[in-house]
Design an enzyme around this catalytic site. Structure first.
Site, PDB file in Angstrom:
ATOM      1  N   ASN A  12       0.798  -1.238   0.000  1.00  0.00           N
ATOM      2  CA  ASN A  12       0.000   0.000   0.000  1.00  0.00           C
ATOM      3  C   ASN A  12       0.828   1.284   0.000  1.00  0.00           C
ATOM      4  O   ASN A  12       0.408   2.284  -0.575  1.00  0.00           O
ATOM      5  CB  ASN A  12      -1.056  -0.014   1.124  1.00  0.00           C
ATOM      6  CG  ASN A  12      -0.461  -0.134   2.497  1.00  0.00           C
ATOM      7  OD1 ASN A  12       0.708  -0.477   2.649  1.00  0.00           O
ATOM      8  ND2 ASN A  12      -1.260   0.137   3.512  1.00  0.00           N
TER       9      ASN A  12
ATOM     10  N   GLU B 243       4.380  -4.236  12.424  1.00  0.00           N
ATOM     11  CA  GLU B 243       3.442  -3.140  12.132  1.00  0.00           C
ATOM     12  C   GLU B 243       2.258  -3.783  11.429  1.00  0.00           C
ATOM     13  O   GLU B 243       2.336  -4.104  10.244  1.00  0.00           O
ATOM     14  CB  GLU B 243       4.104  -2.091  11.231  1.00  0.00           C
ATOM     15  CG  GLU B 243       5.272  -1.361  11.872  1.00  0.00           C
ATOM     16  CD  GLU B 243       4.845  -0.411  12.971  1.00  0.00           C
ATOM     17  OE1 GLU B 243       3.648  -0.097  13.083  1.00  0.00           O
ATOM     18  OE2 GLU B 243       5.727   0.011  13.745  1.00  0.00           O
TER      19      GLU B 243
ATOM     20  N   CYS C  26      -3.316   1.379   6.825  1.00  0.00           N
ATOM     21  CA  CYS C  26      -3.562   0.789   8.150  1.00  0.00           C
ATOM     22  C   CYS C  26      -4.129   1.831   9.097  1.00  0.00           C
ATOM     23  O   CYS C  26      -4.794   1.510  10.064  1.00  0.00           O
ATOM     24  CB  CYS C  26      -2.267   0.219   8.705  1.00  0.00           C
ATOM     25  SG  CYS C  26      -0.939   1.419   8.697  1.00  0.00           S
TER      26      CYS C  26
ATOM     27  N   GLU D 209       8.135   2.396  14.567  1.00  0.00           N
ATOM     28  CA  GLU D 209       8.992   2.796  13.449  1.00  0.00           C
ATOM     29  C   GLU D 209       9.021   4.318  13.378  1.00  0.00           C
ATOM     30  O   GLU D 209       7.995   4.969  13.587  1.00  0.00           O
ATOM     31  CB  GLU D 209       8.456   2.210  12.140  1.00  0.00           C
ATOM     32  CG  GLU D 209       8.681   0.707  12.061  1.00  0.00           C
ATOM     33  CD  GLU D 209       8.412   0.130  10.676  1.00  0.00           C
ATOM     34  OE1 GLU D 209       7.520   0.627   9.976  1.00  0.00           O
ATOM     35  OE2 GLU D 209       9.106  -0.839  10.320  1.00  0.00           O
TER      36      GLU D 209
HETATM   37  P1  NAP Z   1      -0.225  -9.080   3.932  1.00  0.00           P
HETATM   38  O1  NAP Z   1      -1.078  -9.939   3.095  1.00  0.00           O
HETATM   39  O2  NAP Z   1      -0.058  -9.430   5.348  1.00  0.00           O
HETATM   40  O3  NAP Z   1       1.194  -9.046   3.208  1.00  0.00           O
HETATM   41  C1  NAP Z   1       2.245  -8.242   3.688  1.00  0.00           C
HETATM   42  C2  NAP Z   1       3.543  -8.812   3.191  1.00  0.00           C
HETATM   43  O4  NAP Z   1       3.735 -10.076   3.798  1.00  0.00           O
HETATM   44  C3  NAP Z   1       3.581  -9.052   1.686  1.00  0.00           C
HETATM   45  O5  NAP Z   1       4.873  -8.795   1.218  1.00  0.00           O
HETATM   46  C4  NAP Z   1       3.243 -10.523   1.600  1.00  0.00           C
HETATM   47  O6  NAP Z   1       3.647 -11.167   0.417  1.00  0.00           O
HETATM   48  C5  NAP Z   1       4.010 -11.048   2.796  1.00  0.00           C
HETATM   49  N1  NAP Z   1       3.600 -12.380   3.241  1.00  0.00           N
HETATM   50  C6  NAP Z   1       2.372 -12.933   3.228  1.00  0.00           C
HETATM   51  N2  NAP Z   1       2.424 -14.190   3.702  1.00  0.00           N
HETATM   52  C7  NAP Z   1       3.719 -14.431   4.037  1.00  0.00           C
HETATM   53  C8  NAP Z   1       4.405 -15.542   4.577  1.00  0.00           C
HETATM   54  N3  NAP Z   1       3.797 -16.677   4.887  1.00  0.00           N
HETATM   55  N4  NAP Z   1       5.726 -15.432   4.785  1.00  0.00           N
HETATM   56  C9  NAP Z   1       6.372 -14.291   4.493  1.00  0.00           C
HETATM   57  N5  NAP Z   1       5.776 -13.200   3.958  1.00  0.00           N
HETATM   58  C10 NAP Z   1       4.458 -13.273   3.746  1.00  0.00           C
HETATM   59  O7  NAP Z   1      -0.716  -7.566   3.896  1.00  0.00           O
HETATM   60  P2  NAP Z   1      -1.035  -6.666   2.625  1.00  0.00           P
HETATM   61  O8  NAP Z   1      -2.359  -7.064   2.095  1.00  0.00           O
HETATM   62  O9  NAP Z   1       0.113  -6.637   1.681  1.00  0.00           O
HETATM   63  O10 NAP Z   1      -1.089  -5.234   3.304  1.00  0.00           O
HETATM   64  C11 NAP Z   1      -2.196  -4.772   3.955  1.00  0.00           C
HETATM   65  C12 NAP Z   1      -2.072  -4.964   5.463  1.00  0.00           C
HETATM   66  O11 NAP Z   1      -0.907  -4.306   5.931  1.00  0.00           O
HETATM   67  C13 NAP Z   1      -3.214  -4.342   6.216  1.00  0.00           C
HETATM   68  O12 NAP Z   1      -3.615  -5.185   7.256  1.00  0.00           O
HETATM   69  C14 NAP Z   1      -2.616  -3.067   6.776  1.00  0.00           C
HETATM   70  O13 NAP Z   1      -3.261  -2.569   7.905  1.00  0.00           O
HETATM   71  C15 NAP Z   1      -1.231  -3.506   7.048  1.00  0.00           C
HETATM   72  N6  NAP Z   1      -0.341  -2.344   7.130  1.00  0.00           N
HETATM   73  C16 NAP Z   1       0.107  -1.974   8.351  1.00  0.00           C
HETATM   74  C17 NAP Z   1       0.921  -0.860   8.476  1.00  0.00           C
HETATM   75  C18 NAP Z   1       1.427  -0.434   9.818  1.00  0.00           C
HETATM   76  O14 NAP Z   1       2.376   0.331   9.861  1.00  0.00           O
HETATM   77  N7  NAP Z   1       0.849  -0.881  10.927  1.00  0.00           N
HETATM   78  C19 NAP Z   1       1.279  -0.130   7.343  1.00  0.00           C
HETATM   79  C20 NAP Z   1       0.806  -0.537   6.108  1.00  0.00           C
HETATM   80  C21 NAP Z   1      -0.007  -1.661   6.016  1.00  0.00           C
HETATM   81  P3  NAP Z   1       2.514 -11.955  -0.464  1.00  0.00           P
HETATM   82  O15 NAP Z   1       1.528 -10.926  -0.863  1.00  0.00           O
HETATM   83  O16 NAP Z   1       3.258 -12.573  -1.574  1.00  0.00           O
HETATM   84  O17 NAP Z   1       1.871 -12.974   0.404  1.00  0.00           O
END
Ligand code: NAP
Length: 479
Positions: A152, A251, A285, A459
């Site tokens: 994102n 995060e 997020c 962070e």
């Molecule tokens: P996600 O599905 O959890 O994926 C995040 C990252 O993790 C991607 O690079 C993903 O790659 C990887 N990943 C997934 N499964 C994995 C595994 N088994 N082993 C290692 N890596 C793995 O989240 P997203 O849909 O990309 O992002 C949205 C989420 O991020 C939301 O929940 C949002 O709130 C959160 N977010 C939080 C913050 C914060 O600072 N708190 C900031 C931004 C976003 P793949 O897609 O290939 O699985």
């Protein structure tokens, strides 16, 4: 686009995946393939890890001033290339160019901030209570890190981790999200140009996240995981990190309450709502997920918000005048559609939006729902889209209780003109960050992060570098 690297970045060299695999990168505004990038497998991940492990000792010894200047140069290059990087991000992720330019500035700022922190890592000397022993305290890099980022904020989520890791003297393997690999590869090229030694940063783009990351986490050579993404994946990675006792920063997701009291300035509240809801098309997020509005002002707030949301222009992020780009992909849009349908089935009224447009691309219109039932699924699911769900409340205790009634605790927004109430309610909210009469909390100089299932650690800010440092204490008897 033509100059953007599409290979893996390992040991300072651009290389194909060992098995030659590639994966497509799509433009969410058209659904068309932009290009293909290398698709790493476990062998490539091991090579990246080898490079990081090998580079660690010398990098840890590098003078802080040198590390600082590399970050500063990278900051300057990013700013010079704002337009190019913004176009890249808009192409792979969809956000409007103006927002992409904003993210470039935000992302670069982490490098400037941590270039300044790199030279301020301090230790200490103390006489212990017995008067004889001295304690010599130093800070040391935690070691090779695995950085995993979401799609994102493709540039800022990378710099928010790489900045403090470089400043602290850690080496890294970065695994960006498969939807947005290009921004991370461009960042690696910039850091190389800025003088980052080979092996300090390695980037593995992959569609096989689990296969690539799990052996690294369990293997015992990676000493730190810094993850940004969903809570569900974070929980899985925490479990995988337990075996080799890998330090973690998490995060994770949010479910932000946005509270508007009866004494709020409604202009400020609507302005704040537009930012807290619509930044990044709601794919943040920090996005306001639940709008709690005092019953006496709920109708007026809903009317004004619907008017502003309805006036936003939806379209490809590269087109002039567009405010809202496409969502990341069809799955992301389908989730938003389902959440809205569920809320409507449970009695919500649609004040504006709510209908998926025909045609290519993953567009969804800015939507305001009112009279939302507390039973709706979107109350305990991150919407991750341009949908504002309004509920009403009657008193302060009630709204605090309902706002805290969630496993997440990243951020909350409070709108009131009363200082007393502003402080009281903020202190009662179980969140890591509060926006007081503002819809924006993100700032590289502030500690970003959440409590409860929104994460571990912070962070940015003065404390951001601590996540990448260990203490070492020397016991020195003085006779
Ligand atoms: P996600 O599905 O959890 O994926 C995040 C990252 O993790 C991607 O690079 C993903 O790659 C990887 N990943 C997934 N499964 C994995 C595994 N088994 N082993 C290692 N890596 C793995 O989240 P997203 O849909 O990309 O992002 C949205 C989420 O991020 C939301 O929940 C949002 O709130 C959160 N977010 C939080 C913050 C914060 O600072 N708190 C900031 C931004 C976003 P793949 O897609 O290939 O699985």
């Amino acid at each position: 686009m033509t100059d953007t690297p599409t290979q893996l970045f390992i040991g300072g060299a651009w290389v194909d995946a060992a098995d030659g695999a590639t994966m497509p990168v799509d433009d969410p505004a058209t659904g068309e393939v932009l290009c293909h990038v290398a698709d790493a497998g476990p062998k490539d991940a091991k090579l990246a890890e080898d490079a990081a492990v090998q580079a660690q000792e010398e990098w840890a010894r590098t003078a802080p001033r040198v590390r600082s200047e590399i970050l500063r140069r990278a900051y300057e290059i990013i700013i010079e290339r704002t337009d190019e990087l913004a176009h890249l991000m808009t192409a792979e992720m969809g956000k409007p160019l103006a927002e992409a330019r904003g993210e470039v500035a935000y992302a670069a700022e982490f490098f400037r901030w941590f270039s300044e922190e790199a030279v301020r890592i301090d230790g200490g000397l103390a006489t212990l209570p017995d008067g004889r022993n001295r304690m010599l305290l130093s800070r040391r890099p935690v070691g090779p890190c695995l950085l995993i980022t979401p799609w994102n904020f493709p540039l800022a989520m990378g710099t928010r981790k790489i900045g403090p890791a470089v400043a602290a003297g850690c080496t890294m393997v970065l695994k960006p999200a498969p939807q947005t690999p290009l921004s991370s590869l461009a960042l690696a090229a910039i850091l190389k140009e800025a003088g980052l030694p080979d092996g300090v940063l390695n980037v593995v783009t992959t569609s096989r996240a689990g296969e690539v990351c799990e052996p690294l986490l369990r293997g015992g050579r990676i000493r730190k995981l810094s993850f940004t993404g969903s809570t569900a994946v974070g929980q899985l990675l925490l479990a995988q990190s337990a075996e080799a006792v890998v330090r973690t920063s998490m995060e994770l997701g949010g479910n932000a309450p946005f509270i508007v009291f009866e004494d709020a300035d409604l202009d400020k509240a609507v302005d704040g709502a537009m930012v807290a809801k619509m930044r990044n098309m709601g794919e943040a997020c920090t996005a306001a997920n639940r709008f709690f509005v005092h019953r006496s002002v709920a109708q007026e707030f809903g009317r004004r918000l619907a008017e502003r949301m309805g006036a936003l222009v939806v379209g490809p992020g590269t087109r002039d005048g567009v405010d809202v780009g496409p969502l990341i992909d069809r799955a992301g849009r389908a989730k938003v559609e389902e959440l809205v349908a569920d809320a409507v089935e449970r009695g919500a009224r649609v004040l504006v939006g709510g209908r998926t447009p025909e045609g290519p691309g993953c567009f969804y219109p800015p939507t305001v729902l009112t009279d939302v039932s507390a039973e709706s699924r979107l109350m305990d699911t991150e919407i991750f889209g341009p949908v504002a769900a309004i509920l009403t409340f009657d008193d302060e205790d009630e709204v605090v209780r309902r706002a805290n009634d969630t496993p997440w605790g990243l951020v909350g927004y409070v709108f009131t003109e009363g200082l007393d109430r502003a402080l009281r309610v903020s202190e009662r909210l179980e969140v890591g960050m509060v926006g007081l009469n503002t819809g924006l909390v993100s700032n590289p100089a502030a500690p970003f992060g959440g409590v409860k299932q929104s994460g571990l650690g912070r962070e940015g800010g003065r404390v951001g570098i601590d996540e990448f440092l260990e203490y070492q204490y020397l016991a020195v008897p003085v006779r």
